[in-house]
Design a protein around this motif. Structure first.
Motif, PDB file in Angstrom:
ATOM      1  N   PHE A  50      36.437  26.858  36.794  1.00 51.07           N
ATOM      2  CA  PHE A  50      37.207  25.798  36.144  1.00 51.07           C
ATOM      3  C   PHE A  50      38.413  26.357  35.380  1.00 51.07           C
ATOM      4  O   PHE A  50      39.264  25.595  34.938  1.00 51.07           O
ATOM      5  CB  PHE A  50      36.314  25.018  35.176  1.00 51.07           C
ATOM      6  CG  PHE A  50      35.286  24.171  35.862  1.00 51.07           C
ATOM      7  CD1 PHE A  50      35.563  22.865  36.234  1.00 51.07           C
ATOM      8  CD2 PHE A  50      34.040  24.694  36.169  1.00 51.07           C
ATOM      9  CE1 PHE A  50      34.615  22.089  36.881  1.00 51.07           C
ATOM     10  CE2 PHE A  50      33.082  23.926  36.815  1.00 51.07           C
ATOM     11  CZ  PHE A  50      33.372  22.626  37.175  1.00 51.07           C
ATOM     12  N   SER A  51      38.461  27.668  35.234  1.00 48.85           N
ATOM     13  CA  SER A  51      39.570  28.311  34.529  1.00 48.85           C
ATOM     14  C   SER A  51      39.798  29.675  35.169  1.00 48.85           C
ATOM     15  O   SER A  51      38.852  30.310  35.655  1.00 48.85           O
ATOM     16  CB  SER A  51      39.236  28.459  33.036  1.00 48.85           C
ATOM     17  OG  SER A  51      40.325  29.009  32.327  1.00 48.85           O
ATOM     18  N   VAL A  52      41.052  30.111  35.187  1.00 48.25           N
ATOM     19  CA  VAL A  52      41.398  31.393  35.805  1.00 48.25           C
ATOM     20  C   VAL A  52      41.728  32.398  34.706  1.00 48.25           C
ATOM     21  O   VAL A  52      42.537  32.110  33.817  1.00 48.25           O
ATOM     22  CB  VAL A  52      42.601  31.239  36.754  1.00 48.25           C
ATOM     23  CG1 VAL A  52      42.969  32.584  37.378  1.00 48.25           C
ATOM     24  CG2 VAL A  52      42.293  30.211  37.838  1.00 48.25           C
ATOM     25  N   PRO A  53      41.121  33.574  34.729  1.00 42.57           N
ATOM     26  CA  PRO A  53      41.402  34.565  33.679  1.00 42.57           C
ATOM     27  C   PRO A  53      42.777  35.193  33.842  1.00 42.57           C
ATOM     28  O   PRO A  53      43.339  35.222  34.945  1.00 42.57           O
ATOM     29  CB  PRO A  53      40.290  35.601  33.879  1.00 42.57           C
ATOM     30  CG  PRO A  53      39.985  35.536  35.343  1.00 42.57           C
ATOM     31  CD  PRO A  53      40.146  34.080  35.709  1.00 42.57           C
ATOM     32  N   GLY A  56      41.016  40.841  34.577  1.00 38.76           N
ATOM     33  CA  GLY A  56      39.616  41.054  34.878  1.00 38.76           C
ATOM     34  C   GLY A  56      39.178  40.344  36.142  1.00 38.76           C
ATOM     35  O   GLY A  56      39.978  39.683  36.821  1.00 38.76           O
ATOM     36  N   GLU A  57      37.893  40.475  36.485  1.00 34.85           N
ATOM     37  CA  GLU A  57      37.379  39.862  37.701  1.00 34.85           C
ATOM     38  C   GLU A  57      35.929  39.434  37.542  1.00 34.85           C
ATOM     39  O   GLU A  57      35.197  39.928  36.685  1.00 34.85           O
ATOM     40  CB  GLU A  57      37.516  40.808  38.893  1.00 34.85           C
ATOM     41  CG  GLU A  57      36.673  42.060  38.817  1.00 34.85           C
ATOM     42  CD  GLU A  57      36.771  42.898  40.098  1.00 34.85           C
ATOM     43  OE1 GLU A  57      37.271  42.374  41.122  1.00 34.85           O
ATOM     44  OE2 GLU A  57      36.342  44.061  40.062  1.00 34.85           O
ATOM     45  N   ILE A  58      35.542  38.505  38.417  1.00 35.61           N
ATOM     46  CA  ILE A  58      34.176  38.015  38.507  1.00 35.61           C
ATOM     47  C   ILE A  58      33.644  38.367  39.888  1.00 35.61           C
ATOM     48  O   ILE A  58      34.321  38.128  40.899  1.00 35.61           O
ATOM     49  CB  ILE A  58      34.094  36.483  38.316  1.00 35.61           C
ATOM     50  CG1 ILE A  58      34.820  36.047  37.042  1.00 35.61           C
ATOM     51  CG2 ILE A  58      32.636  36.024  38.317  1.00 35.61           C
ATOM     52  CD1 ILE A  58      34.210  36.551  35.766  1.00 35.61           C
ATOM     53  N   LEU A  59      32.440  38.937  39.931  1.00 38.55           N
ATOM     54  CA  LEU A  59      31.795  39.276  41.186  1.00 38.55           C
ATOM     55  C   LEU A  59      30.501  38.487  41.301  1.00 38.55           C
ATOM     56  O   LEU A  59      29.741  38.392  40.331  1.00 38.55           O
ATOM     57  CB  LEU A  59      31.490  40.773  41.264  1.00 38.55           C
ATOM     58  CG  LEU A  59      32.656  41.739  41.066  1.00 38.55           C
ATOM     59  CD1 LEU A  59      32.149  43.174  41.008  1.00 38.55           C
ATOM     60  CD2 LEU A  59      33.675  41.589  42.189  1.00 38.55           C
ATOM     61  N   GLY A  67      38.842  33.211  40.367  1.00 37.29           N
ATOM     62  CA  GLY A  67      39.831  32.193  40.661  1.00 37.29           C
ATOM     63  C   GLY A  67      39.452  31.243  41.775  1.00 37.29           C
ATOM     64  O   GLY A  67      40.227  30.312  42.063  1.00 37.29           O
ATOM     65  N   LEU A  68      38.297  31.425  42.409  1.00 39.08           N
ATOM     66  CA  LEU A  68      37.879  30.461  43.427  1.00 39.08           C
ATOM     67  C   LEU A  68      37.576  29.119  42.767  1.00 39.08           C
ATOM     68  O   LEU A  68      37.127  29.047  41.630  1.00 39.08           O
ATOM     69  CB  LEU A  68      36.636  30.948  44.173  1.00 39.08           C
ATOM     70  CG  LEU A  68      36.781  32.181  45.067  1.00 39.08           C
ATOM     71  CD1 LEU A  68      35.498  32.398  45.861  1.00 39.08           C
ATOM     72  CD2 LEU A  68      37.967  32.057  46.002  1.00 39.08           C
ATOM     73  N   ARG A  72      34.372  25.786  46.099  1.00 40.26           N
ATOM     74  CA  ARG A  72      34.080  26.960  46.932  1.00 40.26           C
ATOM     75  C   ARG A  72      32.923  27.765  46.354  1.00 40.26           C
ATOM     76  O   ARG A  72      32.079  28.280  47.104  1.00 40.26           O
ATOM     77  CB  ARG A  72      35.331  27.826  47.085  1.00 40.26           C
ATOM     78  CG  ARG A  72      36.432  27.171  47.906  1.00 40.26           C
ATOM     79  CD  ARG A  72      37.624  28.098  48.066  1.00 40.26           C
ATOM     80  NE  ARG A  72      37.281  29.285  48.837  1.00 40.26           N
ATOM     81  CZ  ARG A  72      38.105  30.315  49.022  1.00 40.26           C
ATOM     82  NH1 ARG A  72      39.318  30.284  48.467  1.00 40.26           N
ATOM     83  NH2 ARG A  72      37.742  31.359  49.729  1.00 40.26           N
ATOM     84  N   LEU A  73      32.853  27.849  45.029  1.00 40.00           N
ATOM     85  CA  LEU A  73      31.743  28.563  44.400  1.00 40.00           C
ATOM     86  C   LEU A  73      30.425  27.819  44.606  1.00 40.00           C
ATOM     87  O   LEU A  73      29.372  28.437  44.784  1.00 40.00           O
ATOM     88  CB  LEU A  73      32.021  28.756  42.910  1.00 40.00           C
ATOM     89  CG  LEU A  73      33.124  29.765  42.592  1.00 40.00           C
ATOM     90  CD1 LEU A  73      33.512  29.696  41.119  1.00 40.00           C
ATOM     91  CD2 LEU A  73      32.672  31.183  42.944  1.00 40.00           C
ATOM     92  N   PHE A  74      30.492  26.486  44.585  1.00 39.95           N
ATOM     93  CA  PHE A  74      29.310  25.681  44.869  1.00 39.95           C
ATOM     94  C   PHE A  74      28.752  26.014  46.250  1.00 39.95           C
ATOM     95  O   PHE A  74      27.538  26.170  46.427  1.00 39.95           O
ATOM     96  CB  PHE A  74      29.670  24.198  44.768  1.00 39.95           C
ATOM     97  CG  PHE A  74      28.572  23.259  45.196  1.00 39.95           C
ATOM     98  CD1 PHE A  74      27.535  22.941  44.335  1.00 39.95           C
ATOM     99  CD2 PHE A  74      28.586  22.683  46.457  1.00 39.95           C
ATOM    100  CE1 PHE A  74      26.520  22.082  44.728  1.00 39.95           C
ATOM    101  CE2 PHE A  74      27.590  21.819  46.861  1.00 39.95           C
ATOM    102  CZ  PHE A  74      26.548  21.511  45.994  1.00 39.95           C
TER     103      PHE A  74
END
Length: 258
Positions: A50-53, A56-59, A67-68, A72-74
């Protein structure tokens, strides 16, 4: 399962998440706690798309997903609930559940004409799954009730039920205990523990109710000023001087405010 690596996010020059790194381990019920304004919800919003940093990153299981979109994450198995339940008030409880599974054939007008058998089979399967979920949550008596007529605690259970409709890889729960009466809170806790124990669900929970956190969560991650302050069991967190200082100083500052 989820790896947060040096994530930063600010709003209008105010840093909400500051070079934050943490891990949510597969099969765990991880608690995320901290004073108001610590950055917990902002971090949830970043993880859930819901928000883009800004950095950094999310795995997700080693796959970069920074940023997905939430959609798409669902589809990748990451679901999120909200502090204020977001149900479809003018739909029944069972319809709220049945609409969750993605890519249903009945969503296509063309499929309803050309593949009616497939539409019927999918709806039948979704209905069966929804009935199972209602039975687990002890809500079958509310099957045909409009979701808008439910109590706050029942809506929280319905939100949990909606995550169960897709058997997620990981579920982010934002203050599931907020505003829930003790009877329904006990039921909610029992269901979260059961889903974790019996079905292997992974949870990450933001919560201010320390009794709920102590009952369900291990490990517990403490955020303060957008950074991880401490991590460990409830016994370790309760006696950590830095954690005590973060909570006490925030309480004192509010008490001194005009």
């Amino acid at each position: 399962m989820i790896a947060v690596r040096r994530v930063t996010k600010s709003f209008g020059g105010l840093v909400a998440v500051d070079d934050c790194s943490l891990d949510v381990v597969r099969g765990s019920i991880t608690g995320l706690i901290g004073p108001n304004g610590a950055g917990k919800t902002t971090l949830f919003n970043i993880i859930a798309g819901f928000s883009v940093p800004e950095a950094g990153e999310i795995l997700l299981e080693g796959e970069p997903v920074t940023g997905l979109s939430p959609n798409r994450l669902f589809h990748k198995g990451l679901v999120r609930t909200f502090q204020i339940p977001r149900v479809f008030d003018r739909m029944t409880v069972i319809d709220n559940l049945m609409l969750v599974p993605p890519a249903q054939a009945g969503e296509s007008l063309l499929a309803t004409w050309l593949r009616p058998g497939r539409v019927v089979r999918e709806e039948s399967e979704n209905c069966r799954k929804a009935e199972e979920v209602l039975a687990i949550l002890e809500l079958p008596h509310l099957r045909n009730e409009y979701a808008g007529n439910l109590s706050g605690g029942q809506k929280k259970l319905l939100e949990l039920g909606r995550t169960m409709m897709v058997d997620p890889r990981v579920a982010l729960l934002d203050e599931p205990g907020a505003g829930v009466n003790p009877v329904l809170l006990a039921k909610l806790c029992n269901n979260i523990a059961r889903l974790n124990r019996e079905l292997g669900y992974t949870f990450c929970i933001i919560e201010h109710d320390m009794d709920l956190v102590a009952r369900l969560c291990d490990p517990i991650i403490v955020l303060a000023e957008g950074r991880v302050l401490a991590q460990g069991s409830m016994d370790e967190i309760r006696t950590d001087p830095a954690v005590l200082e973060a909570y006490l100083s925030r309480t004192v500052s509010r008490a001194d405010a005009p």
